[in-house]
Write a protein that holds these residues in place. Structure first.
Motif, PDB file in Angstrom:
ATOM      1  N   LEU A 274      -8.867 -10.130   1.762  1.00 19.55           N
ATOM      2  CA  LEU A 274      -7.582 -10.604   1.313  1.00 19.55           C
ATOM      3  C   LEU A 274      -7.106  -9.250   0.994  1.00 19.55           C
ATOM      4  O   LEU A 274      -7.685  -8.691  -0.113  1.00 19.55           O
ATOM      5  CB  LEU A 274      -7.444 -11.860   0.217  1.00 19.55           C
ATOM      6  CG  LEU A 274      -6.086 -12.015  -0.066  1.00 19.55           C
ATOM      7  CD1 LEU A 274      -6.048 -13.671  -0.196  1.00 19.55           C
ATOM      8  CD2 LEU A 274      -5.808 -11.468  -1.250  1.00 19.55           C
ATOM      9  N   THR A 275      -5.903  -9.007   1.344  1.00 18.39           N
ATOM     10  CA  THR A 275      -5.042  -7.650   0.926  1.00 18.39           C
ATOM     11  C   THR A 275      -3.849  -8.386   0.235  1.00 18.39           C
ATOM     12  O   THR A 275      -3.026  -9.069   0.815  1.00 18.39           O
ATOM     13  CB  THR A 275      -4.734  -6.739   2.033  1.00 18.39           C
ATOM     14  OG1 THR A 275      -6.015  -6.181   2.625  1.00 18.39           O
ATOM     15  CG2 THR A 275      -3.791  -5.667   1.369  1.00 18.39           C
ATOM     16  N   ARG A 276      -3.653  -7.703  -1.132  1.00 27.80           N
ATOM     17  CA  ARG A 276      -2.441  -8.184  -1.622  1.00 27.80           C
ATOM     18  C   ARG A 276      -1.439  -7.206  -1.458  1.00 27.80           C
ATOM     19  O   ARG A 276      -1.419  -6.073  -2.018  1.00 27.80           O
ATOM     20  CB  ARG A 276      -2.696  -8.507  -3.202  1.00 27.80           C
ATOM     21  CG  ARG A 276      -3.735  -9.638  -3.482  1.00 27.80           C
ATOM     22  CD  ARG A 276      -3.865  -9.799  -5.020  1.00 27.80           C
ATOM     23  NE  ARG A 276      -4.722 -10.961  -5.333  1.00 27.80           N
ATOM     24  CZ  ARG A 276      -6.146 -10.913  -5.279  1.00 27.80           C
ATOM     25  NH1 ARG A 276      -6.548  -9.531  -4.875  1.00 27.80           N
ATOM     26  NH2 ARG A 276      -6.730 -11.869  -5.476  1.00 27.80           N
ATOM     27  N   THR A 277      -0.049  -7.395  -1.052  1.00 22.30           N
ATOM     28  CA  THR A 277       1.026  -6.559  -1.127  1.00 22.30           C
ATOM     29  C   THR A 277       2.147  -7.116  -2.213  1.00 22.30           C
ATOM     30  O   THR A 277       3.112  -6.394  -2.396  1.00 22.30           O
ATOM     31  CB  THR A 277       1.594  -6.200   0.176  1.00 22.30           C
ATOM     32  OG1 THR A 277       2.197  -7.470   0.529  1.00 22.30           O
ATOM     33  CG2 THR A 277       0.747  -5.882   1.330  1.00 22.30           C
ATOM     34  N   LEU A 278       1.864  -8.361  -2.804  1.00 26.16           N
ATOM     35  CA  LEU A 278       2.933  -8.874  -3.887  1.00 26.16           C
ATOM     36  C   LEU A 278       1.929  -8.810  -5.340  1.00 26.16           C
ATOM     37  O   LEU A 278       0.686  -9.274  -5.196  1.00 26.16           O
ATOM     38  CB  LEU A 278       3.232 -10.201  -3.497  1.00 26.16           C
ATOM     39  CG  LEU A 278       3.831 -10.320  -1.938  1.00 26.16           C
ATOM     40  CD1 LEU A 278       4.160 -11.803  -2.036  1.00 26.16           C
ATOM     41  CD2 LEU A 278       5.241  -9.634  -2.226  1.00 26.16           C
ATOM     42  N   ASP A 279       2.796  -8.454  -6.092  1.00 28.27           N
ATOM     43  CA  ASP A 279       2.187  -8.368  -7.512  1.00 28.27           C
ATOM     44  C   ASP A 279       2.299 -10.202  -8.181  1.00 28.27           C
ATOM     45  O   ASP A 279       3.069 -10.573  -7.611  1.00 28.27           O
ATOM     46  CB  ASP A 279       2.371  -7.482  -8.663  1.00 28.27           C
ATOM     47  CG  ASP A 279       3.706  -7.407  -8.818  1.00 28.27           C
ATOM     48  OD1 ASP A 279       4.537  -8.383  -9.069  1.00 28.27           O
ATOM     49  OD2 ASP A 279       4.475  -6.298  -8.871  1.00 28.27           O
TER      50      ASP A 279
END
Length: 324
Positions: free
Chosen positions: A6-11
């Motif tokens: 999983l890659t997060r681009t939203l905090d």
């Protein structure tokens, strides 16, 4: 889940920041409006699932009919080894496609809900042990950078959600999708079609009032998240067909003069009796018009499938070579 990443681009604060900006901007403009994505808290998602089972609401059933009947054709036409799904949610619809794609290596679901991404991945990996799932916690309306994966790629955007975008927004969205693709990659998209006005309005104003409750849920979200004092009883649900634009408009209309305080924004919003908030547009399409929009973004519409009653379409468009 060794094959899950999983890659997060939203905090963790991005949703709150976006909600504050959208509410301040939308409720201080004239006419007032709110983006439809704020319907979908837990209760809103439950209500939408209920809507999809209503007799008046045909799009979900029509799209499912196409996907079930045409999955092997779609798989063969795309030759995809990577499947990217925008707004993937539970990945329920794409399960039919994944089952029909023996060459598929990687599934990249994109959604703003981490719990939905993890839950869907767990189910899919149990069903397809050889599959690799690289989830993106991201807002697909913003430019995306996809992880490295084998081509050809098939980007999937289902549910007729593209109709929630106005023409300039659609142009920008389709251009952003094209930017993700290499020549020969493809976009699979679900679009609701222009049809009889009475059928369209009934789909967004059902006899049981479920859509009305769903529409008003955006006010409950603002109350809870931003300390507002909207009362849903002060507003009525309205659905109208805009013939010129060929889209449905969902609105909330003030039943009387209302003054709403939104504490988190230190904002007071006055409503006159009869004043409306536009909460959603849902554009309906014709094949040639959609073909032109896709072509403007560098995508060639090559396949067009409809349900038995020609209510809904699923199209496949292929990325051509970039100019220059």
């Amino acid at each position: 889940m060794n094959d899950f990443q999983l890659t997060r681009t939203l905090d963790e604060h991005s949703a709150d920041t976006a909600l504050r900006a959208d509410v301040r901007d939308g409720l201080t403009r004239s006419p007032k409006e709110l983006p439809p994505k704020w319907f979908y808290d837990a209760r809103g998602s439950e209500l939408f699932e209920e809507i999809t089972r209503l007799p008046e609401y045909y799009p979900t059933r029509a799209e499912r009919e196409i996907l079930l009947g045409r999955a092997r054709e779609i798989a063969a036409a795309s030759g995809a080894r990577t499947l990217v799904e925008l707004g993937s949610g539970s990945s329920e619809k794409t399960r039919h496609l994944i089952e029909a794609m023996p060459a598929l290596e990687t599934y990249i679901p994109v959604d703003v809900s981490e719990s939905a991404l993890r839950g869907a991945a767990q189910t899919l990996l149990a069903e397809h042990p050889g599959l690799r799932v690289h989830a993106l916690l991201a807002d697909f309306t913003q430019p995306l950078r996809l992880p490295e994966s084998a081509g050809p790629r098939l980007v999937v955007f289902l549910g007729g959600t593209v109709g929630n975008l106005r023409p300039p927004e659609r142009a920008a969205f389709l251009a952003s999708v094209r930017a993700m693709l290499s020549p020969g990659d493809a976009l699979l998209m679900g679009t609701d079609l222009v049809k009889d006005e009475a059928v369209l309005v009934a789909a967004y104003d059902d006899s049981q009032g479920v859509t009305a409750e769903f529409n008003k849920n955006v006010l409950a979200v603002i109350d809870r998240e931003l300390g507002a004092d909207f009362h849903t009883a002060d507003f009525e649900h309205v659905a109208v067909w805009n013939r010129e634009q060929e889209w449905i408009e969902m609105r909330l209309r003030a039943r009387s003069e209302v003054l709403v305080k939104i504490r988190a924004l230190d904002l007071v919003v006055p409503f006159e009796e009869g004043e409306e908030i536009l909460t959603e547009i849902s554009a309906k399409f014709r094949q040639e018009g959609l073909r032109r929009e896709l072509a403007a973004a560098g995508l060639e519409l090559t396949q067009w499938w409809t349900d038995a009653e020609d209510r809904f379409a699923v199209s496949l468009s292929v990325a051509g070579a970039r100019e220059g």
